[in-house]
Design a protein around this motif. Structure first.
Motif, PDB file in Angstrom:
ATOM      1  N   ARG A   1       0.852  -1.200   0.000  1.00  0.00           N
ATOM      2  CA  ARG A   1       0.000   0.000   0.000  1.00  0.00           C
ATOM      3  C   ARG A   1       0.886   1.249   0.000  1.00  0.00           C
ATOM      4  O   ARG A   1       1.604   1.510   0.958  1.00  0.00           O
ATOM      5  N   ILE A   2       0.785   1.986  -1.083  1.00  0.00           N
ATOM      6  CA  ILE A   2       1.639   3.165  -1.244  1.00  0.00           C
ATOM      7  C   ILE A   2       0.930   4.393  -0.688  1.00  0.00           C
ATOM      8  O   ILE A   2      -0.212   4.679  -1.070  1.00  0.00           O
ATOM      9  N   GLN A   3       1.578   5.100   0.201  1.00  0.00           N
ATOM     10  CA  GLN A   3       1.008   6.343   0.727  1.00  0.00           C
ATOM     11  C   GLN A   3       1.104   7.425  -0.348  1.00  0.00           C
ATOM     12  O   GLN A   3       2.057   7.458  -1.116  1.00  0.00           O
ATOM     13  N   ARG A   4       0.091   8.296  -0.396  1.00  0.00           N
ATOM     14  CA  ARG A   4      -0.030   9.308  -1.461  1.00  0.00           C
ATOM     15  C   ARG A   4       1.253  10.102  -1.700  1.00  0.00           C
ATOM     16  O   ARG A   4       1.623  10.366  -2.836  1.00  0.00           O
ATOM     17  N   ASP A   5       1.926  10.513  -0.616  1.00  0.00           N
ATOM     18  CA  ASP A   5       3.107  11.368  -0.777  1.00  0.00           C
ATOM     19  C   ASP A   5       4.312  10.594  -1.317  1.00  0.00           C
ATOM     20  O   ASP A   5       5.274  11.189  -1.776  1.00  0.00           O
ATOM     21  N   LYS A   6       4.239   9.285  -1.261  1.00  0.00           N
ATOM     22  CA  LYS A   6       5.343   8.459  -1.787  1.00  0.00           C
ATOM     23  C   LYS A   6       5.127   8.142  -3.270  1.00  0.00           C
ATOM     24  O   LYS A   6       5.998   7.563  -3.924  1.00  0.00           O
ATOM     25  N   TRP A   7       3.937   8.459  -3.799  1.00  0.00           N
ATOM     26  CA  TRP A   7       3.566   8.035  -5.152  1.00  0.00           C
ATOM     27  C   TRP A   7       4.259   8.827  -6.279  1.00  0.00           C
ATOM     28  O   TRP A   7       4.820   8.208  -7.191  1.00  0.00           O
ATOM     29  N   PRO A   8       4.236  10.177  -6.246  1.00  0.00           N
ATOM     30  CA  PRO A   8       4.757  10.907  -7.412  1.00  0.00           C
ATOM     31  C   PRO A   8       6.149  10.459  -7.893  1.00  0.00           C
ATOM     32  O   PRO A   8       6.327  10.241  -9.093  1.00  0.00           O
ATOM     33  N   PRO A   9       7.124  10.288  -6.986  1.00  0.00           N
ATOM     34  CA  PRO A   9       8.453   9.907  -7.499  1.00  0.00           C
ATOM     35  C   PRO A   9       8.513   8.516  -8.129  1.00  0.00           C
ATOM     36  O   PRO A   9       9.427   8.253  -8.918  1.00  0.00           O
ATOM     37  N   ILE A  10       7.589   7.617  -7.795  1.00  0.00           N
ATOM     38  CA  ILE A  10       7.678   6.258  -8.352  1.00  0.00           C
ATOM     39  C   ILE A  10       6.648   5.989  -9.452  1.00  0.00           C
ATOM     40  O   ILE A  10       6.714   4.965 -10.141  1.00  0.00           O
ATOM     41  N   LYS A  11       5.719   6.937  -9.645  1.00  0.00           N
ATOM     42  CA  LYS A  11       4.632   6.787 -10.628  1.00  0.00           C
ATOM     43  C   LYS A  11       5.140   6.299 -11.988  1.00  0.00           C
ATOM     44  O   LYS A  11       4.570   5.392 -12.607  1.00  0.00           O
ATOM     45  N   LYS A  12       6.232   6.896 -12.431  1.00  0.00           N
ATOM     46  CA  LYS A  12       6.757   6.608 -13.767  1.00  0.00           C
ATOM     47  C   LYS A  12       7.232   5.170 -13.948  1.00  0.00           C
ATOM     48  O   LYS A  12       7.403   4.707 -15.077  1.00  0.00           O
ATOM     49  N   THR A  13       7.493   4.482 -12.848  1.00  0.00           N
ATOM     50  CA  THR A  13       8.039   3.130 -12.955  1.00  0.00           C
ATOM     51  C   THR A  13       6.928   2.089 -13.160  1.00  0.00           C
ATOM     52  O   THR A  13       7.215   0.910 -13.335  1.00  0.00           O
ATOM     53  N   PHE A  14       5.657   2.539 -13.111  1.00  0.00           N
ATOM     54  CA  PHE A  14       4.539   1.594 -13.279  1.00  0.00           C
ATOM     55  C   PHE A  14       3.961   1.682 -14.698  1.00  0.00           C
ATOM     56  O   PHE A  14       4.034   2.747 -15.318  1.00  0.00           O
TER      57      PHE A  14
ATOM     58  N   PHE B   1       2.003   2.585 -17.684  1.00  0.00           N
ATOM     59  CA  PHE B   1       1.121   3.729 -17.923  1.00  0.00           C
ATOM     60  C   PHE B   1       1.007   4.639 -16.695  1.00  0.00           C
ATOM     61  O   PHE B   1       0.051   5.395 -16.574  1.00  0.00           O
ATOM     62  N   GLY B   2       1.978   4.525 -15.780  1.00  0.00           N
ATOM     63  CA  GLY B   2       1.987   5.387 -14.606  1.00  0.00           C
ATOM     64  C   GLY B   2       0.807   5.182 -13.674  1.00  0.00           C
ATOM     65  O   GLY B   2       0.386   6.116 -12.988  1.00  0.00           O
ATOM     66  N   ARG B   3       0.260   3.948 -13.692  1.00  0.00           N
ATOM     67  CA  ARG B   3      -0.959   3.726 -12.899  1.00  0.00           C
ATOM     68  C   ARG B   3      -0.865   2.479 -12.025  1.00  0.00           C
ATOM     69  O   ARG B   3      -0.155   1.530 -12.337  1.00  0.00           O
ATOM     70  N   ILE B   4      -1.599   2.498 -10.938  1.00  0.00           N
ATOM     71  CA  ILE B   4      -1.808   1.311 -10.130  1.00  0.00           C
ATOM     72  C   ILE B   4      -3.311   1.117  -9.955  1.00  0.00           C
ATOM     73  O   ILE B   4      -4.052   2.073 -10.168  1.00  0.00           O
ATOM     74  N   PRO B   5      -3.801  -0.072  -9.650  1.00  0.00           N
ATOM     75  CA  PRO B   5      -3.075  -1.244  -9.170  1.00  0.00           C
ATOM     76  C   PRO B   5      -2.282  -1.982 -10.256  1.00  0.00           C
ATOM     77  O   PRO B   5      -2.638  -1.945 -11.430  1.00  0.00           O
ATOM     78  N   THR B   6      -1.226  -2.636  -9.773  1.00  0.00           N
ATOM     79  CA  THR B   6      -0.570  -3.668 -10.572  1.00  0.00           C
ATOM     80  C   THR B   6      -0.588  -4.950  -9.758  1.00  0.00           C
ATOM     81  O   THR B   6      -0.646  -4.911  -8.523  1.00  0.00           O
ATOM     82  N   LEU B   7      -0.558  -6.052 -10.467  1.00  0.00           N
ATOM     83  CA  LEU B   7      -0.412  -7.343  -9.793  1.00  0.00           C
ATOM     84  C   LEU B   7       0.803  -8.040 -10.384  1.00  0.00           C
ATOM     85  O   LEU B   7       0.873  -8.245 -11.603  1.00  0.00           O
TER      86      LEU B   7
END
Lengths: 204, 204
Positions: free
Chosen positions: A33-46, A48-54
């Protein structure tokens, strides 16, 4: 044993349908579970820049409905024919349209406009969807498709939980007895019942 | 012979992927096009108040992706395994997310805000999607999934045509050579080539 790792925000939202299906299947999964403030820097690594991923044995998959449709085959929650799958996919598409409406409001930056849009959403748009889902369940022997339990039912129940929390209206499903009964049945299913008891608390 | 009747607006939009697949299959279909001013009074008679719908021998189906996924099986454009279908469904989900972004702009009522949102859409959001689709096609032997033609490729090409017209930027796909080549290949397929020649003209 296949390893599952779900990555999403600390919310039910679009992650919960996947958590429901994995729980129903009796699968253990890592619930990141990613906290909102931790998301922007890692968004690009997912993707289409989106979660959920499995992640399934290390391979990353994305798109909630695609993930659920795939898991549903092993779970015994898919249709038994192309036509049955078509019936399921149609209603899941409509659920996704409703989820899109919620996302549209949540992504509105202006807080005053967001509040206006939220009121239209909860008081007009969502009730129109609920009315239609209620009729479908009423006419399909208590389920969304094909007269028996499918992944569409898990999908709407998980999304329905999230929507209930987001709406702030504890009586959101009053007046929709068939839908409510379906939600209760799904939430009592083996695996899902236990998941609901043990999962982290989140408002929506 | 199965009878197909497609109902949509007088646009490519979400109707065109279905028209593509039916054309690829060599099926004749009734192509009903509703003019905007005729829509409000009949909206309520359609499932969830939305089009496109496809009638198959009189039975009404809705949801573009669900319709295409179903037709794709007979068309030979589905995956050969659950995992292959999963690969297709993931990327179609991402295309639908992009279409949702377009819909969000088009449904914004305030014309000034709509124009602002359209510029962000065309100059920032869409390019981010295109960059990702380009990479996927580059890494998959020229296709969106599984290294060969699937309904995802027809889907993105049809949507891509509509997006091109809507954007007002004839060079929208410059800098994405793999995607452009895929579009050209799909538009040259038997059935689709003839459809493009004979269909009614619409800007998007």
């Amino acid at each position: 044993m296949t390893k599952y790792k779900l990555t999403y925000f600390d919310l039910k939202g679009r992650g919960e349908p996947i958590r429901y299906i994995l729980s129903y299947m009796g699968k253990k999964f890592e619930d990141v579970r990613i906290q909102r403030d931790k998301w922007p820097p890692i968004k690009k690594t997912f993707p289409f820049g989106r979660i959920p991923t499995l992640e399934i044995d290390g391979k990353v998959f994305h798109q909630t409905a695609a993930i659920c449709r795939y898991l549903a085959i092993e779970a015994g929650l898919a249709g038994k024919s192309p036509l049955e799958n078509f019936e399921i996919d149609q209603v899941v598409g409509a659920i996704d349209d409703m989820v899109g409406e919620i996302g549209r409001v949540r992504r509105t930056e202006d807080p005053v406009l967001q509040q206006q849009l939220k009121e239209t959403l909860i008081n007009e748009i969502v009730p129109r969807y609920l009315e239609r889902f209620e009729k479908i369940v009423e006419n399909n022997g208590g389920y969304l498709a094909n007269g028996r339990l499918s992944w569409a039912d898990l999908y709407i129940t998980a999304i329905g939980e999230s929507l209930l929390g987001y709406s702030g209206k504890p009586n959101l499903y009053e007046g929709h007895p068939h839908l409510k009964a379906l939600f209760e049945e799904v939430q009592s299913l083996p695996g899902i019942k236990e998941w609901i008891k043990k999962r982290p608390i989140s408002q929506f």
